[in-house]
Design an enzyme around this catalytic site. Structure first.
Site, short mmCIF file in Angstrom:
data_model
loop_
_atom_site.label_atom_id
_atom_site.label_comp_id
_atom_site.label_asym_id
_atom_site.label_seq_id
_atom_site.Cartn_x
_atom_site.Cartn_y
_atom_site.Cartn_z
N HIS A 33 -2.90 0.00 -6.75
CA HIS A 33 -1.86 -0.41 -6.79
C HIS A 33 -0.88 -0.01 -7.91
O HIS A 33 0.39 0.31 -7.51
CB HIS A 33 -1.72 -2.16 -6.24
CG HIS A 33 -2.48 -2.38 -5.48
ND1 HIS A 33 -3.79 -3.06 -5.43
CD2 HIS A 33 -2.20 -2.37 -3.84
CE1 HIS A 33 -3.90 -3.49 -4.40
NE2 HIS A 33 -3.26 -3.11 -3.37
N GLY A 143 -1.04 4.02 -0.38
CA GLY A 143 -2.23 4.61 -0.74
C GLY A 143 -2.98 5.33 0.34
O GLY A 143 -2.83 5.05 1.44
#
Ligand code: PAF
Length: 274
Positions: A33, A143
């Site tokens: 993250h 992601g």
């Protein structure tokens, strides 16, 4: 870092903030993250993150209740990463009434992870469209570890003509290769050691394809057998086309190997581009 839970206070805070980059998360943040936040900073004047564990994308027997919620530690990490604004709505902030208008992705939502998690991508697409409408960023980051999710969201943004650039962040791995994931925290010490096998088997398939192998079903079956032999219960190991996640037909295409498998009660996913 400003923290907002209400939609209207967030909207006021984002007036006149220049170019906004947005990285939505469900919290329990790790280096994967944080690398998205770092990329976001390079893209915009203002970086917005969100933390919201979205009930709509969890099936009835999935881990919504036990999903790790680590708000204070997450705030420290976001602050250190230079995030300007955090949107952290409660369920009643984001869903003040039952969410009846849903985003229904096309057939891609039923393949791979969608086959084993019915309704998952519908829940993801719905919350992400809603978050994008609230934040109105120029750039949004997701992601690549959630490869199918990234594709569903890219296609949604393109087909609905949202004026947002989507950036896919590379998967961040532990030194032994395991892709970082909030769900890694469910693994026992022994499972954590074993967990590296998932990346090894998909990397082996990649190597074999690079060395000329093209019997994809055989490669997939061998990988499933190796995982089963080590006690995994596999949902899929699949060699697919990067362009649309349809089954690969030739090694000349840009391919991706995707896998989802369960170690004990923890379901892990991973992928590698060929
Ligand atoms: O990838 C996630 O963490 C979630 O699916 C997302 C994109 C934040 C939507 O809830």
């Amino acid at each position: 870092m400003q923290i907002h839970s209400g939609i209207s206070s967030l909207r006021s805070a984002l007036k006149d903030r220049g170019r906004v980059a947005f990285a939505p998360t469900m919290g329990n943040l790790h280096e994967g993250h944080i690398s998205l936040m770092t990329q976001a900073k390079q893209q915009a004047d203002t970086v917005v993150a969100s933390i919201f564990v979205n009930r709509l994308q969890f099936g009835p027997n999935e881990d919504f209740d036990k999903y790790p919620r680590t708000f204070d530690a997450d705030c420290e990490k976001l602050q250190a990463a230079g995030v300007d604004v955090l949107f952290a709505p409660t369920e009643s902030d984001l869903y003040p009434e039952p969410q009846e208008y849903m985003v229904e992705p096309p057939a891609i939502q039923h393949m791979l992870d969608g086959e084993f998690r019915p309704g998952h991508f519908r829940g993801v697409a719905t919350v992400v469209l809603k978050l994008l409408n609230i934040v109105q960023p120029q750039v949004a980051l997701f992601g690549k570890k959630d490869y199918q999710q990234l594709m569903v969201l890219r296609n949604m943004v393109r087909q609905l003509a949202l004026p947002i650039d989507i950036i896919g962040g590379e998967t961040v791995r532990a030194e032994d290769g395991l892709a970082l994931s909030s769900r890694n925290g469910y693994l026992s010490a022994a499972e954590r050691q074993e967990a590296t096998r998932l990346f090894r088997v998909i990397s082996q398939i990649r190597e074999q394809i690079c060395h000329g192998a093209h019997n994809f079903p055989e490669l997939e079956q061998a990988a499933v057998a190796e995982l089963s032999g080590a006690g995994w219960k596999t949902d899929y190991v699949a060699v697919r086309q990067q362009s649309d996640l349809q089954p690969a037909t030739s090694a000349k295409q840009a391919l991706v190997v995707l896998a989802a498998s369960r170690l004990g009660s923890t379901r892990l996913i991973d992928n590698i581009e060929v």
